[in-house]
Design a protein around this motif. Structure first.
Motif, PDB file in Angstrom:
ATOM      1  N   ILE A 215       0.850  -1.191   0.000  1.00 41.24           N
ATOM      2  CA  ILE A 215       0.000   0.000   0.000  1.00 41.24           C
ATOM      3  C   ILE A 215       0.882   1.236   0.000  1.00 41.24           C
ATOM      4  CG2 ILE A 215      -1.742   1.284   1.297  1.00 41.24           C
ATOM      5  CD1 ILE A 215      -2.499  -1.486   2.577  1.00 41.24           C
ATOM      6  N   PHE A 216       0.620   2.160  -0.934  1.00 41.38           N
ATOM      7  CA  PHE A 216       1.355   3.419  -1.008  1.00 41.38           C
ATOM      8  C   PHE A 216       0.484   4.519  -0.414  1.00 41.38           C
ATOM      9  CE2 PHE A 216       2.534   7.398  -3.070  1.00 41.38           C
ATOM     10  CZ  PHE A 216       3.910   7.412  -2.866  1.00 41.38           C
ATOM     11  N   GLU A 217       1.055   5.306   0.508  1.00 45.43           N
ATOM     12  CA  GLU A 217       0.329   6.418   1.124  1.00 45.43           C
ATOM     13  C   GLU A 217       1.207   7.647   1.171  1.00 45.43           C
ATOM     14  OE1 GLU A 217      -0.986   5.637   5.113  1.00 45.43           O
ATOM     15  OE2 GLU A 217      -2.313   4.005   4.518  1.00 45.43           O
ATOM     16  N   GLN A 218       0.553   8.800   1.077  1.00 50.52           N
ATOM     17  CA  GLN A 218       1.234  10.078   1.302  1.00 50.52           C
ATOM     18  C   GLN A 218       0.531  10.737   2.476  1.00 50.52           C
ATOM     19  OE1 GLN A 218       1.189  12.874  -1.929  1.00 50.52           O
ATOM     20  NE2 GLN A 218       2.498  14.311  -0.846  1.00 50.52           N
ATOM     21  N   LYS A 219       1.308  11.099   3.506  1.00 51.97           N
ATOM     22  CA  LYS A 219       0.728  11.678   4.706  1.00 51.97           C
ATOM     23  C   LYS A 219       1.705  12.685   5.300  1.00 51.97           C
ATOM     24  CE  LYS A 219      -0.076   8.584   7.880  1.00 51.97           C
ATOM     25  NZ  LYS A 219      -0.585   7.497   8.703  1.00 51.97           N
ATOM     26  N   ASN A 220       1.240  13.896   5.548  1.00 54.42           N
ATOM     27  CA  ASN A 220       2.054  14.943   6.176  1.00 54.42           C
ATOM     28  C   ASN A 220       3.392  15.156   5.465  1.00 54.42           C
ATOM     29  OD1 ASN A 220       0.053  15.287   8.150  1.00 54.42           O
ATOM     30  ND2 ASN A 220       0.961  13.685   9.415  1.00 54.42           N
ATOM     31  N   GLY A 221       3.381  15.144   4.142  1.00 55.92           N
ATOM     32  CA  GLY A 221       4.584  15.402   3.361  1.00 55.92           C
ATOM     33  C   GLY A 221       5.557  14.235   3.311  1.00 55.92           C
ATOM     34  N   LYS A 222       5.131  13.069   3.793  1.00 55.87           N
ATOM     35  CA  LYS A 222       5.989  11.882   3.773  1.00 55.87           C
ATOM     36  C   LYS A 222       5.301  10.794   2.970  1.00 55.87           C
ATOM     37  CE  LYS A 222       7.996  13.149   8.112  1.00 55.87           C
ATOM     38  NZ  LYS A 222       8.720  12.831   9.247  1.00 55.87           N
ATOM     39  N   TYR A 223       6.115   9.905   2.419  1.00 59.79           N
ATOM     40  CA  TYR A 223       5.610   8.801   1.622  1.00 59.79           C
ATOM     41  C   TYR A 223       5.826   7.509   2.399  1.00 59.79           C
ATOM     42  CZ  TYR A 223       6.066  12.447  -1.859  1.00 59.79           C
ATOM     43  OH  TYR A 223       5.972  13.631  -2.539  1.00 59.79           O
ATOM     44  N   TYR A 224       4.821   6.652   2.354  1.00 58.86           N
ATOM     45  CA  TYR A 224       4.880   5.377   3.060  1.00 58.86           C
ATOM     46  C   TYR A 224       4.562   4.251   2.099  1.00 58.86           C
ATOM     47  CZ  TYR A 224       4.559   8.123   7.355  1.00 58.86           C
ATOM     48  OH  TYR A 224       4.793   9.021   8.370  1.00 58.86           O
ATOM     49  N   ILE A 225       5.312   3.197   2.203  1.00 63.03           N
ATOM     50  CA  ILE A 225       4.945   1.941   1.562  1.00 63.03           C
ATOM     51  C   ILE A 225       4.694   0.984   2.718  1.00 63.03           C
ATOM     52  CG2 ILE A 225       5.631   0.059   0.060  1.00 63.03           C
ATOM     53  CD1 ILE A 225       7.277   2.045  -1.532  1.00 63.03           C
ATOM     54  N   LYS A 226       3.458   0.531   2.810  1.00 62.65           N
ATOM     55  CA  LYS A 226       3.037  -0.317   3.921  1.00 62.65           C
ATOM     56  C   LYS A 226       2.664  -1.697   3.407  1.00 62.65           C
ATOM     57  CE  LYS A 226       1.450   3.538   6.709  1.00 62.65           C
ATOM     58  NZ  LYS A 226       0.442   4.023   7.636  1.00 62.65           N
TER      59      LYS A 226
END
Length: 177
Positions: free
Chosen positions: A103-114
């Motif tokens: 899962i790719f997410e963008q949150k608070n100017g950061k990118y996450y791959i979960k």
């Protein structure tokens, strides 16, 4: 009166004591996340650990100069599973999207791959000499690797049981802070 010879008991006791000491010193007993010097098996540092414990490795990306955080869990099979990646910049060396099942997410100017499921028996890391500042995050506390391992050192990170001798030679990161 019978005269017992103390020598027979001593002949039995001495090897038993030596065997007991050898078992205590050389038999691996404590589960740990270990940082070995290259692939030699020599433990430089370790964190006492158990299955399903989590840890993170944070470092400064050499090109972007922003933080990257890799999140790991120890599996029941004593392997290391990466389950998340956080970074701040797209560009060289950073993924632009998630792989299958992730899962790719963008949150608070950061990118996450979960939801990552990348499992390793071990992985190698060269600790940063200039700006990487590799840091282990364990139980919400940060431990800069440069405090325990010379910068620029190639280390193999894995889980294993360590014996008393390895514990004495290596640095227990949790006890040093």
């Amino acid at each position: 009166m019978k005269n017992k010879k103390p020598g027979k008991k001593l002949l039995f006791l001495v090897p038993l004591i030596i065997l007991t000491i050898a078992i205590i010193i050389f038999i691996p007993m404590k589960e740990a996340l270990v940082f070995q010097y290259q692939n030699t098996g020599n433990v430089l540092a370790y964190i006492p650990f158990s299955a399903e414990d989590h840890f993170k490795i944070k470092y400064t990306h050499s090109i972007h100069l922003s933080d990257v955080v890799e999140s790991y869990v120890i599996t029941e099979d004593d392997e290391i599973k990466q389950y998340e990646l956080m970074y701040e910049d797209f560009a060289i060396g950073m993924p632009e999207n998630a792989s299958d099942g992730e899962i790719f997410e963008q949150k608070n100017g950061k990118y996450y791959i979960k939801n990552m499921n990348r499992v390793f028996p071990y992985f190698d890391l060269r600790t940063g000499k200039v700006r990487a500042n590799h840091t282990i995050i364990y139980r919400k506390k940060e431990y800069p690797l440069s405090d325990y391992i010379e910068p620029g050192t190639w280390v193999r990170i894995k889980t294993e049981k360590v014996n008393l001798l390895q514990q004495l030679r290596g640095v227990n990161i949790l006890e040093q802070s």
